[in-house]
Design an enzyme around this catalytic site. Structure first.
Site, PDB file in Angstrom:
ATOM      1  N   TYR A  41       0.254   0.698  -4.309  1.00 15.21           N
ATOM      2  CA  TYR A  41      -0.676  -0.342  -4.731  1.00 15.21           C
ATOM      3  C   TYR A  41      -1.964  -0.209  -3.916  1.00 15.21           C
ATOM      4  O   TYR A  41      -1.944  -0.333  -2.691  1.00 15.21           O
ATOM      5  CB  TYR A  41      -0.076  -1.731  -4.515  1.00 15.21           C
TER       6      TYR A  41
ATOM      7  N   CYS B  90     -13.110 -11.082 -10.373  1.00 13.43           N
ATOM      8  CA  CYS B  90     -12.534 -12.354 -10.775  1.00 13.43           C
ATOM      9  C   CYS B  90     -13.569 -13.461 -10.838  1.00 13.43           C
ATOM     10  O   CYS B  90     -13.260 -14.577 -11.266  1.00 13.43           O
ATOM     11  CB  CYS B  90     -11.429 -12.759  -9.802  1.00 13.43           C
TER      12      CYS B  90
ATOM     13  N   TRP C 229       0.838  -1.203   0.000  1.00 10.55           N
ATOM     14  CA  TRP C 229       0.000   0.000   0.000  1.00 10.55           C
ATOM     15  C   TRP C 229       0.875   1.257   0.000  1.00 10.55           C
ATOM     16  O   TRP C 229       0.581   2.238  -0.683  1.00 10.55           O
ATOM     17  CB  TRP C 229      -0.912  -0.028   1.225  1.00 10.55           C
TER      18      TRP C 229
END
Length: 240
Positions: free
Chosen positions: A206, A236, A202
């Site tokens: 990210y 996903c 992070w």
């Protein structure tokens, strides 16, 4: 809120009426109270899934404080960042998590040997996700005999999640999103209040962290949704 441990055995109209009531009740209370309500009134054998991503410590702390032995399902694709594996180790030790790791029957290396890098094009990515995420999660829910599945999805995360309810039917379980209405600021405040860490990546830019091959840092001009799956999608298949 009515206790409905056997709601999954009721007809569709009864289920929908109960879910409507449950969502209305959850709208008026805190995330901690939503967890308590679900543990008390929803189907038995609760589990929580975690990718051990950027803000994973919030849900793991919320759940483990109220049920220390709740199974924590991690799907190991074989392509997680080294930082993710170490983060999982850190949180497991710190929160004394009952970690349950599930994987595809075929290893990542064997999958590549057979089919190459499936994630490089859209149809292959869907197959990759089915093999490494959807099927292992379905198997985990079945083997753990789960009736209630807790998840940390939030409406602010993406366009595909803007209408997420607090509770919904998902295949053969009731799925609960206790922090569905939380903002990024709410996440930050909770982590600060309980002295919990973000994922190490992070701090390197990210904002959403999954597999190494399908995760990018948020660079200037990018939309956060573009940082996953090489811009080919946001979900996903686990949560749809």
């Amino acid at each position: 809120m009515r206790t409905m441990k056997r709601i999954l055995q009721q007809d569709e109209s009864t289920q929908q009426a109960w879910l409507t009531e449950a969502n209305q009740a959850m709208q008026e209370v805190t995330a901690e109270e939503r967890v308590q309500q679900a543990l008390s009134h929803f189907p038995v054998n609760a589990v929580v899934s975690s990718s051990f991503g950027a803000q994973a410590a919030v849900m793991l702390h919320l759940l483990s404080r109220q049920r220390e032995d709740i199974p924590v399902i991690l799907l190991d694709t074989g392509y997680l960042f080294a930082e993710t594996y170490r983060f999982a180790d850190e949180l497991q030790q710190r929160l004394q998590l009952n970690l349950k790791v599930y994987r595809a029957p075929l290893s990542a290396a064997w999958q590549e040997a057979r089919w190459g890098q499936l994630w490089t094009e859209k149809e292959g990515l869907q197959r990759y996700n089915q093999l490494n995420k959807v099927e292992p999660m379905q198997r985990a829910l079945k083997e753990l005999n789960a009736g209630t599945w807790f998840s940390g999805l939030r409406r602010q995360q993406s366009r595909t999640r803007q209408q997420i309810p607090f509770a919904e039917r998902h295949t053969n379980v009731i799925k609960v999103h206790p922090i569905a209405d939380w903002s990024d600021r709410d996440i930050y405040n909770y982590l600060e209040r309980h002295q919990l860490p973000y994922h190490p990546l992070w701090h390197k830019g990210y904002v959403s962290i999954g597999d190494t091959h399908s995760t990018q840092r948020l660079d200037p001009g990018m939309n956060p949704e573009d940082t996953r799956f090489n811009g080919m999608g946001r979900e996903c298949g686990l949560h749809t």
